[in-house]
Design an enzyme around this catalytic site. Structure first.
Site, mmCIF file in Angstrom:
data_model
loop_
_atom_site.group_PDB
_atom_site.id
_atom_site.type_symbol
_atom_site.label_atom_id
_atom_site.label_comp_id
_atom_site.label_asym_id
_atom_site.label_seq_id
_atom_site.Cartn_x
_atom_site.Cartn_y
_atom_site.Cartn_z
ATOM 1 N N ARG A 81 0.815 -1.218 0.000
ATOM 2 C CA ARG A 81 0.000 0.000 0.000
ATOM 3 C C ARG A 81 0.846 1.266 0.000
ATOM 4 N NH1 ARG A 81 -2.696 -3.702 2.866
ATOM 5 N NH2 ARG A 81 -1.727 -2.980 4.794
ATOM 6 N N GLU A 105 5.407 -9.953 17.146
ATOM 7 C CA GLU A 105 4.956 -10.502 18.429
ATOM 8 C C GLU A 105 5.136 -12.035 18.437
ATOM 9 O OE1 GLU A 105 1.116 -9.026 19.381
ATOM 10 O OE2 GLU A 105 1.096 -10.032 21.331
HETATM 11 P P1 AMP Z 1 3.892 -2.056 11.819
HETATM 12 O O1 AMP Z 1 5.183 -2.674 11.368
HETATM 13 O O2 AMP Z 1 3.311 -2.726 13.022
HETATM 14 O O3 AMP Z 1 4.016 -0.544 12.002
HETATM 15 O O4 AMP Z 1 2.820 -2.326 10.676
HETATM 16 C C1 AMP Z 1 2.788 -1.539 9.576
HETATM 17 C C2 AMP Z 1 2.358 -2.284 8.334
HETATM 18 O O5 AMP Z 1 1.259 -3.171 8.569
HETATM 19 C C3 AMP Z 1 1.914 -1.294 7.286
HETATM 20 O O6 AMP Z 1 2.453 -1.695 6.033
HETATM 21 C C4 AMP Z 1 0.409 -1.356 7.312
HETATM 22 O O7 AMP Z 1 -0.120 -1.293 6.020
HETATM 23 C C5 AMP Z 1 0.064 -2.690 7.973
HETATM 24 N N1 AMP Z 1 -0.919 -2.552 9.070
HETATM 25 C C6 AMP Z 1 -0.698 -2.785 10.394
HETATM 26 N N2 AMP Z 1 -1.794 -2.602 11.118
HETATM 27 C C7 AMP Z 1 -2.781 -2.218 10.266
HETATM 28 C C8 AMP Z 1 -4.169 -1.840 10.419
HETATM 29 N N3 AMP Z 1 -4.793 -1.830 11.614
HETATM 30 N N4 AMP Z 1 -4.847 -1.494 9.307
HETATM 31 C C9 AMP Z 1 -4.249 -1.498 8.103
HETATM 32 N N5 AMP Z 1 -2.951 -1.835 7.885
HETATM 33 C C10 AMP Z 1 -2.218 -2.194 8.956
#
Ligand code: AMP
Length: 173
Positions: free
Chosen positions: A58, A95
């Site tokens: 995305r 996690e």
């Molecule tokens: P993080 O590494 O935990 O910051 O996760 C970020 C990645 O996971 C990004 O590429 C987001 O598109 C996806 N992502 C994580 N949580 C969500 C959520 N609640 N809704 C949509 N995309 C998410």
């Protein structure tokens, strides 16, 4: 325009307990797409950005459009095994288990000033890994941008060495 009104919450996707922030409802709306792109552009214009680095998948949507608007190149960061030429990889802890991302070895060099972009900041693990890849190639990170930040997951704490901007914030699910 209220970007939040164009983002759809999808409960229990991809697993039970997660509220997925779906941007497909934002990007299918021409005015919403244009407004969001302009807001992102205003954050990073006049910073001498030479490359926009977007995170699969995305991060490619606004990342690609931003690169075009800035007159910069676009560089994809992808899941393992997707990029065809020589890559470097970074593995980070989740996690449960771990995940990896890759970038082409010749995608950036020490003369590049980078805007890193993804749609959403959650725990920050993915973006922290992306920063690591960009810096391994010797490029400088000027700015990190997101459309959405889930403040309650405190992902920003992992990125405190960088300038981070998110267009909209949620302080709870
Ligand atoms: P993080 O590494 O935990 O910051 O996760 C970020 C990645 O996971 C990004 O590429 C987001 O598109 C996806 N992502 C994580 N949580 C969500 C959520 N609640 N809704 C949509 N995309 C998410």
């Amino acid at each position: 325009m209220d970007i939040k009104k164009l983002i759809r919450d999808v409960p229990d996707f991809p697993i039970k307990g997660i509220v997925f922030k779906d941007i497909t409802t934002l990007i299918k709306n021409a005015e919403g797409f244009d407004y969001t792109l302009d807001k992102l552009y205003n954050l990073c214009n006049n910073k001498g950005i030479t490359k926009v680095v977007g995170i699969e998948s995305r991060g490619f949507i606004f990342g690609g459009a931003l690169a075009h608007k800035l007159g910069a190149g676009f560089v994809p960061i992808r899941k393992p095994g997707k990029l065809p030429a020589d890559t470097i990889k970074f593995t980070y802890e989740l996690e449960y288990g771990s995940d990896s991302i890759e970038i082409h070895k010749d995608a950036l060099d020490k003369n590049d000033k980078v805007l890193l972009h993804d749609d959403l900041l959650a725990t920050g693990g993915t973006m922290e890994a992306a920063c690591n890849l960009v810096e391994k190639l010797g490029a400088r990170i000027e700015l990190i941008s997101f459309v959405i930040e889930l403040d309650f997951l405190k992902g920003r704490e992992k990125l405190k060495n960088y300038q981070v901007h998110s267009l909209i914030h949620y302080d709870s699910e």
